[in-house]
Design a protein around this motif. Sequence first.
Motif, PDB file in Angstrom:
ATOM      1  N   GLY A 140      22.510  57.372  -8.534  1.00 58.08           N
ATOM      2  CA  GLY A 140      23.077  57.861  -7.286  1.00 58.08           C
ATOM      3  C   GLY A 140      23.087  56.826  -6.179  1.00 58.08           C
ATOM      4  N   VAL A 141      22.135  55.889  -6.197  1.00 54.37           N
ATOM      5  CA  VAL A 141      22.092  54.826  -5.193  1.00 54.37           C
ATOM      6  C   VAL A 141      23.114  53.740  -5.511  1.00 54.37           C
ATOM      7  CG1 VAL A 141      20.618  53.096  -4.092  1.00 54.37           C
ATOM      8  CG2 VAL A 141      19.652  55.303  -4.775  1.00 54.37           C
ATOM      9  N   ILE A 142      23.337  53.493  -6.810  1.00 57.52           N
ATOM     10  CA  ILE A 142      24.225  52.413  -7.226  1.00 57.52           C
ATOM     11  C   ILE A 142      25.694  52.816  -7.163  1.00 57.52           C
ATOM     12  CG2 ILE A 142      24.900  50.962  -9.180  1.00 57.52           C
ATOM     13  CD1 ILE A 142      22.336  50.090  -7.862  1.00 57.52           C
ATOM     14  N   VAL A 195      21.535  56.126 -19.748  1.00 57.38           N
ATOM     15  CA  VAL A 195      21.835  54.757 -19.315  1.00 57.38           C
ATOM     16  C   VAL A 195      21.034  54.495 -18.042  1.00 57.38           C
ATOM     17  CG1 VAL A 195      23.612  53.156 -18.533  1.00 57.38           C
ATOM     18  CG2 VAL A 195      24.158  54.855 -20.291  1.00 57.38           C
ATOM     19  N   GLU A 196      20.149  53.495 -18.088  1.00 56.64           N
ATOM     20  CA  GLU A 196      19.330  53.153 -16.931  1.00 56.64           C
ATOM     21  C   GLU A 196      20.046  52.123 -16.057  1.00 56.64           C
ATOM     22  OE1 GLU A 196      16.562  54.085 -15.581  1.00 56.64           O
ATOM     23  OE2 GLU A 196      15.536  55.299 -17.088  1.00 56.64           O
ATOM     24  N   PHE A 197      19.782  52.202 -14.743  1.00 54.25           N
ATOM     25  CA  PHE A 197      20.300  51.234 -13.784  1.00 54.25           C
ATOM     26  C   PHE A 197      19.151  50.388 -13.233  1.00 54.25           C
ATOM     27  CE2 PHE A 197      23.830  54.097 -13.922  1.00 54.25           C
ATOM     28  CZ  PHE A 197      24.939  53.347 -13.568  1.00 54.25           C
ATOM     29  N   TYR A 198      19.469  49.116 -12.944  1.00 52.63           N
ATOM     30  CA  TYR A 198      18.499  48.203 -12.348  1.00 52.63           C
ATOM     31  C   TYR A 198      19.170  47.465 -11.199  1.00 52.63           C
ATOM     32  CZ  TYR A 198      15.797  49.081 -16.547  1.00 52.63           C
ATOM     33  OH  TYR A 198      15.109  49.700 -17.560  1.00 52.63           O
ATOM     34  N   ALA A 228      24.184  61.108  -9.714  1.00 52.58           N
ATOM     35  CA  ALA A 228      25.334  60.509 -10.371  1.00 52.58           C
ATOM     36  C   ALA A 228      25.044  60.367 -11.857  1.00 52.58           C
ATOM     37  CB  ALA A 228      25.642  59.154  -9.741  1.00 52.58           C
ATOM     38  N   ASN A 229      26.101  60.132 -12.623  1.00 58.50           N
ATOM     39  CA  ASN A 229      25.989  60.070 -14.071  1.00 58.50           C
ATOM     40  C   ASN A 229      26.588  58.778 -14.616  1.00 58.50           C
ATOM     41  OD1 ASN A 229      25.016  62.735 -14.074  1.00 58.50           O
ATOM     42  ND2 ASN A 229      27.072  63.570 -14.254  1.00 58.50           N
ATOM     43  N   ALA A 230      25.991  58.277 -15.694  1.00 57.48           N
ATOM     44  CA  ALA A 230      26.573  57.200 -16.491  1.00 57.48           C
ATOM     45  C   ALA A 230      26.515  57.633 -17.948  1.00 57.48           C
ATOM     46  CB  ALA A 230      25.815  55.899 -16.293  1.00 57.48           C
ATOM     47  N   GLN A 231      27.654  57.550 -18.637  1.00 57.52           N
ATOM     48  CA  GLN A 231      27.723  57.937 -20.041  1.00 57.52           C
ATOM     49  C   GLN A 231      28.299  56.789 -20.853  1.00 57.52           C
ATOM     50  OE1 GLN A 231      29.337  61.985 -20.608  1.00 57.52           O
ATOM     51  NE2 GLN A 231      29.304  62.191 -18.387  1.00 57.52           N
ATOM     52  N   LEU A 232      27.685  56.538 -22.017  1.00 61.64           N
ATOM     53  CA  LEU A 232      28.048  55.392 -22.830  1.00 61.64           C
ATOM     54  C   LEU A 232      27.699  55.692 -24.284  1.00 61.64           C
ATOM     55  CD1 LEU A 232      29.058  52.396 -22.563  1.00 61.64           C
ATOM     56  CD2 LEU A 232      26.659  51.742 -22.381  1.00 61.64           C
TER      57      LEU A 232
END
Length: 823
Positions: free
Chosen positions: A136-138, A124-127, A104-108
């Motif tokens: 992809g998990v979030i 963009v990092e996820f926690y 999955a992707n996050a763009q900012l």
Amino acid sequence: MKAIISSYLACACVAALAAPTQAMAQQTPPAAPAAQADANEDLASTSDIIVQARRRDERLQDVPAVVNAVTAADIAKLNIRNFTEVQNLVPGLQLSTLPNGTGANAQLRGVNFDINASGNNPTVEFYLDDAPITAGVILQQVYDIGQVEVLRGPQGTLRGRASPSGSITVTTKKPDLNSIGGYVQATANDIGTQNLQGAVNVDVIPGIAAIRVAGLYNVGDANRVRSLDRSYDARDPHTRTASGRVSAIVQPVDWLRLEGMYERFDNNYRNFDQYESYSQANPAAPATTDPLITADARLSNRARPNVVSQLYDIYNGRAELSFAGQQLIYQGQHYTQKIRSAVSQDTANLFPGTDTYQNTSSNISSTSHELRLQNQERVLGIFDYVLGAFDNKNTTPTTLNSPTIVRLPLLFGGGVAALVQTPVARNGRSHEQSFFGNVTAHIGNSTQFSGGLRHISYKDVGNLVVGGNVVLNDSREEKKWIYSASVQHNFTPEIMVYASTGSSFRPGISAIGDFNIASSALERSFINLPAESSKSYEVGLKSTLFDHRAHFNISGYHQTFSNFVYRAPGNGVYYINTVAVRDAQGNVTGTSQQVANFNFVAAVPAEVNGVEGELSVDVTHRFSIGIVASYALGKIKGGTIPCTDLNKDGVPDAVTSAPTLAQLQAATGANNISACKVTQRSSFLPPFSATIQSEYSHPISDHVDAYLRGLLTFNGQSQGDPTNAFDQVGSYGLLNLFTGIRDPRGMWEINLYAKNILNTDKVLTRTTPNSTSYQQLGFGGFGPNGPILTGPTAANTTSSYTTITTTPNREFGVNMVFRFGSH
């Protein structure tokens, strides 16, 4: 378009749109009984918003950064079932998943990101519960979430891993040590969705130990795209998600707290890529007898669906030890991903009767540990500090088959003579270690200085095996210091200004998808990239007005990148691919060249300038209104990128069909691929976007409130691939409305909702016409044993359809929530 936007805004006013995103960041206290609410109507109702942007509880208005936050109450109020819908609350953020289910992707903040280009180190990092996790998990179905925080700008001196554009933290609801409670929530709509979720909290030993169990079950019609040709797979698109989470807290003494969480997430879906006739975008496209497909038809020309299964297991643990005004915290997490996907490679649907699936199997695991020491009581009455060490290991073994179709001569029907499968294996391991520190000095009650450093040591080892041959051995080791610094000053308790700067770093990457067994040096330079670095500068103002009734915040930033990871968009770049020719027993009998396309990457210089702001007002105790907006313009400046350049003028060609092998050979020579120097946008997102939200409530009795709430999301014009003249997107808005009744104490709620109520149907992305590559056999006459077949030679057929994505369907539904105890 202006008339349409005016209509949206008019509807927004009527619907009382615009409750502030910021005010949504913390669950507001339960509403007072009607009589008391009327008496207190003139009192401020906006509560302070508490975030963990700097790894300790702070009011959002005190943080020298732009943070957007959303809690479980907001997710419930706006019926957010999939995490990607969070982008509707955060202007400038785009969240998306890949059709093959592998990421999955996050763009900012004005730059693109593609997980296939640099999946281990996103922009963009996820926690999840304070530990890093892949997007992809979030970006799945959400349930029992406590709070989401979107932190804009370079991150890493305080939190986990470096990321140039921002971080998104997701906190699940924690067990309550002192009560029993829970909730049940059900949603059903007119487009086939049935969603059931809930949780139960039990204080096993009151004040000492508690456990919380939460679960989700969701079924639906996936993307609701169906196939024109149902003779090979007549089933409708479908998705099924089941997930469960168990979390526990034990606090035997005041100075020791232990937390643990386990979650399993099982997702399976079957869908078709959405198609549109190319003539819908390009009136000059050649006439065709193929059935016409319009965007609103939600149809595909593929005969076989994408089939994906995802299984995630997540283990998260935390220990907190407090002593002498200090706190030692350990945070650990281990998660695994088992992803299986089957995606047809016959995008032009030239061979509908043949299974041309690329079957991918990924068994990915990640383990992270963080140990940090920080103060609970301010040191010398002046200093706050955080010191720590971080360790993260990832393994990413992936196997797939690369199918090559060998086609019979047209004289013999042009069917499939053979389907040659080339096995491909990618094995990768990465290990990141770092140590970090951050100190904040409080000078009086009005001024703060903050600075942080992190030293990163990164190692990555991988190889690519194609058809049993190692075509790539990649090993890299990199070290880097990154920094952050800020100064803030409160002119009054309600008005704060700040200035900040920071740097970021992402290790070099190797893009996977070019399986050429005879790649050139230029071709490899568009696969293996050096490390990326960036620097950012930001100034901002935060203010609280009218006795805490309103907030007004604004910030501006400038960010530069060296070796920014650019990835060719759409159908990618055409290049010459050499593949092995095999006999019926699988033995290699020679090689053959063919036309292929791939989204190659490049390291380019880039620059982003942007402004972000928000205004929110509690007009009365029962009516709030606000707007959040973002403008980000990112540009690649004089970067050398992979391109299709058939006339060799150094400018990317706008191609509407695949070139022939002879054309590519003449244009690229021994390089297999062309290169162009460009100055163009670094993001395909609209530079300007905004959200307006609001809610108005009115008491029906002492025990029932009625309400009307809404959300308007506006996206400005965007430019797509410069080589595709037909993928530009005009401005558009999406309007969601919610109305219902609820208990003033928040114990139950029943609402009717309409998402995209105006039925806006906008094409958001569009590729060039889809094509299928294959090996064509020739006819050399008849011999004593029958026909003599020659070749094969490379061939390509371009269809009259493109692949598109569109805005979500209009959706009408009902949502019911019942809560008990502490819920």
